[in-house]
Design a protein around this motif. Structure first.
Motif, PDB file in Angstrom:
ATOM      1  N   GLY A  15      38.599  46.370  49.057  1.00 20.18           N
ATOM      2  CA  GLY A  15      38.525  46.535  47.603  1.00 20.18           C
ATOM      3  C   GLY A  15      37.357  47.404  47.148  1.00 20.18           C
ATOM      4  N   GLY A  92      32.647  38.506  45.552  1.00 18.75           N
ATOM      5  CA  GLY A  92      32.968  37.632  44.426  1.00 18.75           C
ATOM      6  C   GLY A  92      34.362  37.079  44.547  1.00 18.75           C
ATOM      7  N   SER A 141      29.578  43.143  37.965  1.00 20.03           N
ATOM      8  CA  SER A 141      29.880  42.217  36.880  1.00 20.03           C
ATOM      9  C   SER A 141      31.385  42.315  36.603  1.00 20.03           C
ATOM     10  CB  SER A 141      29.040  42.589  35.662  1.00 20.03           C
ATOM     11  OG  SER A 141      29.297  41.698  34.615  1.00 20.03           O
ATOM     12  N   SER A 142      31.781  42.260  35.347  1.00 20.22           N
ATOM     13  CA  SER A 142      33.207  42.371  34.982  1.00 20.22           C
ATOM     14  C   SER A 142      33.303  42.537  33.482  1.00 20.22           C
ATOM     15  CB  SER A 142      33.951  41.102  35.381  1.00 20.22           C
ATOM     16  OG  SER A 142      35.238  41.084  34.791  1.00 20.22           O
ATOM     17  N   TYR A 155      34.907  31.921  36.043  1.00 15.01           N
ATOM     18  CA  TYR A 155      34.748  33.334  36.398  1.00 15.01           C
ATOM     19  C   TYR A 155      33.937  34.098  35.347  1.00 15.01           C
ATOM     20  CZ  TYR A 155      35.846  38.067  37.996  1.00 15.01           C
ATOM     21  OH  TYR A 155      35.748  39.375  38.422  1.00 15.01           O
ATOM     22  N   THR A 190      42.904  45.970  43.386  1.00 14.82           N
ATOM     23  CA  THR A 190      42.410  45.405  44.659  1.00 14.82           C
ATOM     24  C   THR A 190      43.225  44.149  44.943  1.00 14.82           C
ATOM     25  OG1 THR A 190      40.826  43.900  43.637  1.00 14.82           O
ATOM     26  CG2 THR A 190      40.045  46.139  44.085  1.00 14.82           C
ATOM     27  N   MET A 192      42.268  41.247  44.660  1.00 10.51           N
ATOM     28  CA  MET A 192      42.011  40.267  43.599  1.00 10.51           C
ATOM     29  C   MET A 192      43.063  40.386  42.492  1.00 10.51           C
ATOM     30  SD  MET A 192      38.422  39.655  41.578  1.00 10.51           S
ATOM     31  CE  MET A 192      37.524  38.789  42.847  1.00 10.51           C
TER      32      MET A 192
HETATM   33  P1  NAD Z   1      38.517  41.578  46.825  1.00  6.99           P
HETATM   34  O1  NAD Z   1      39.067  40.203  46.837  1.00  6.99           O
HETATM   35  O2  NAD Z   1      39.349  42.722  47.301  1.00  6.99           O
HETATM   36  O3  NAD Z   1      37.129  41.636  47.640  1.00  6.99           O
HETATM   37  C1  NAD Z   1      36.201  40.583  47.562  1.00  6.99           C
HETATM   38  C2  NAD Z   1      35.127  40.784  48.597  1.00  6.99           C
HETATM   39  O4  NAD Z   1      34.274  39.634  48.546  1.00  6.99           O
HETATM   40  C3  NAD Z   1      35.682  40.852  50.029  1.00  6.99           C
HETATM   41  O5  NAD Z   1      34.981  41.846  50.754  1.00  6.99           O
HETATM   42  C4  NAD Z   1      35.372  39.468  50.600  1.00  6.99           C
HETATM   43  O6  NAD Z   1      35.099  39.493  51.992  1.00  6.99           O
HETATM   44  C5  NAD Z   1      34.138  39.061  49.832  1.00  6.99           C
HETATM   45  N1  NAD Z   1      34.052  37.616  49.782  1.00  6.99           N
HETATM   46  C6  NAD Z   1      34.945  36.751  49.222  1.00  6.99           C
HETATM   47  N2  NAD Z   1      34.541  35.494  49.432  1.00  6.99           N
HETATM   48  C7  NAD Z   1      33.381  35.556  50.142  1.00  6.99           C
HETATM   49  C8  NAD Z   1      32.476  34.598  50.663  1.00  6.99           C
HETATM   50  N3  NAD Z   1      32.666  33.298  50.501  1.00  6.99           N
HETATM   51  N4  NAD Z   1      31.397  35.037  51.336  1.00  6.99           N
HETATM   52  C9  NAD Z   1      31.163  36.354  51.503  1.00  6.99           C
HETATM   53  N5  NAD Z   1      31.968  37.321  51.036  1.00  6.99           N
HETATM   54  C10 NAD Z   1      33.065  36.905  50.368  1.00  6.99           C
HETATM   55  O7  NAD Z   1      38.059  41.792  45.343  1.00  6.99           O
HETATM   56  P2  NAD Z   1      37.491  43.040  44.508  1.00  6.99           P
HETATM   57  O8  NAD Z   1      38.391  43.195  43.367  1.00  6.99           O
HETATM   58  O9  NAD Z   1      37.152  44.196  45.363  1.00  6.99           O
HETATM   59  O10 NAD Z   1      36.165  42.344  43.955  1.00  6.99           O
HETATM   60  C11 NAD Z   1      34.865  42.790  44.207  1.00  6.99           C
HETATM   61  C12 NAD Z   1      34.003  42.423  43.029  1.00  6.99           C
HETATM   62  O11 NAD Z   1      34.504  43.068  41.867  1.00  6.99           O
HETATM   63  C13 NAD Z   1      33.952  40.929  42.717  1.00  6.99           C
HETATM   64  O12 NAD Z   1      32.631  40.557  42.391  1.00  6.99           O
HETATM   65  C14 NAD Z   1      34.854  40.817  41.496  1.00  6.99           C
HETATM   66  O13 NAD Z   1      34.513  39.717  40.691  1.00  6.99           O
HETATM   67  C15 NAD Z   1      34.588  42.131  40.815  1.00  6.99           C
HETATM   68  N6  NAD Z   1      35.610  42.582  39.846  1.00  6.99           N
HETATM   69  C16 NAD Z   1      36.867  42.905  40.250  1.00  6.99           C
HETATM   70  C17 NAD Z   1      37.791  43.329  39.302  1.00  6.99           C
HETATM   71  C18 NAD Z   1      39.206  43.712  39.646  1.00  6.99           C
HETATM   72  O14 NAD Z   1      40.003  43.962  38.725  1.00  6.99           O
HETATM   73  N7  NAD Z   1      39.576  43.809  40.905  1.00  6.99           N
HETATM   74  C19 NAD Z   1      37.432  43.411  37.948  1.00  6.99           C
HETATM   75  C20 NAD Z   1      36.135  43.072  37.584  1.00  6.99           C
HETATM   76  C21 NAD Z   1      35.231  42.670  38.546  1.00  6.99           C
END
Ligand code: NAD
Length: 247
Positions: A15, A92, A141-142, A155, A190, A192
């Motif tokens: 992601g 996250g 953040s978000s 969240y 991603t 998520m």
């Molecule tokens: P994702 O689920 O693809 O990736 C999450 C990452 O966090 C992975 O690399 C995973 O290994 C790691 N992770 C999860 N649980 C863990 C744990 N217990 N210990 C260590 N690592 C752990 O999600 P993403 O969308 O790439 O999210 C990354 C960040 O972006 C997060 O903080 C999420 O809140 C934020 N975010 C995502 C979006 C979205 O729309 N995808 C929007 C706003 C914010």
């Protein structure tokens, strides 16, 4: 833009985190990615090495709820590459539980990873950065840190806390030449978001003025800018990267 810099990216295995790791490597940094498991960290490192065998990349999988394990991981980064110049607190998890059935242990779990781990990793990194003469801490953040969300209150609560850490640490660490900023992504494609049903996603995308969902690279580009010297006078900022989507 990051030639000679040393970076740590938590949640760097897929992601937004993986896109950021790649962007940093392409821009000359040495990168240690933190994953939740050895297998996912190894897979991500192998894929990046296959793209470019010259990338300076290492994978670690510390338990982000343990200050001792995080300390050991930062010691390992220091031994392999040197003290970090850049930390991206990106790992996250999200939540959709309605308040009425939200289990306290699930609320604590999300606060543990999304908030306490940011505090612990920032503390470990800042100690090394101060010694080195400065650095950059960036947080994921978000957009829900601005608007809240209608279910899964843990969240948005965790991301409001991330903004609080960002703004407070910027004030506390400025004297040590450490900048602290956050990126607030909108809806990004991603794993998520893959969990969100199509019918729930469509009205959200329709309401985004730029007319599309964001890509992990959109966020990685913002992190690259904020990590670089181009952002040398920016600290305490929460940068929205959301196509002006406001859901
Ligand atoms: P994702 O689920 O693809 O990736 C999450 C990452 O966090 C992975 O690399 C995973 O290994 C790691 N992770 C999860 N649980 C863990 C744990 N217990 N210990 C260590 N690592 C752990 O999600 P993403 O969308 O790439 O999210 C990354 C960040 O972006 C997060 O903080 C999420 O809140 C934020 N975010 C995502 C979006 C979205 O729309 N995808 C929007 C706003 C914010």
């Amino acid at each position: 833009m990051l030639q000679g810099k040393i970076a740590v990216v938590t949640g760097g295995t897929r992601g937004i985190g993986l896109a950021t790791v790649k962007k940093f490597l392409e821009n000359g940094a040495s990168v240690a990615l933190f994953g939740s498991r050895k297998e996912s960290a190894d897979t991500a490192v192998a894929a990046l090495k296959a793209e470019n065998p010259d990338y300076r990349i290492a994978g670690l999988w510390p338990d982000l709820s343990s200050a001792a394990e995080i300390g050991k991981a930062f010691d390992a980064v220091k031994a392999e590459f040197g003290s970090p110049d850049i930390l991206v607190n990106n790992a996250g998890i999200s939540a959709t539980d309605p308040l009425y059935t939200y289990r306290p242990e699930d609320f604590e779990k999300i606060m543990g990873l999304n908030v306490t781990a940011v505090f612990l990793c920032s503390q470990a990194a800042a100690r090394l950065m101060r010694e080195k003469g400065g650095g950059v801490i960036l947080n994921t953040s978000s957009m829900v840190s601005i608007y809240g969300q209608s279910t899964g209150c843990g969240y948005p609560a965790s991301k409001f806390a991330v903004n609080g850490l960002t703004k407070s640490l910027a004030r506390e660490l400025g004297k040590d030449n450490i900048r602290v900023n956050a990126v607030a992504p909108g809806v990004i494609a991603t794993d998520m978001m893959a969990a969100v049903p199509e019918e729930a996603l469509k009205p959200i995308i329709d309401a985004i003025p730029l007319g599309r969902i964001g890509q992990p690279e959109d966020i990685a580009n913002a992190f690259l800018f904020l990590a670089s010297d181009m952002a040398s006078y920016i600290t305490g900022a929460v940068l929205s990267v959301d196509g002006a989507g406001r859901s």
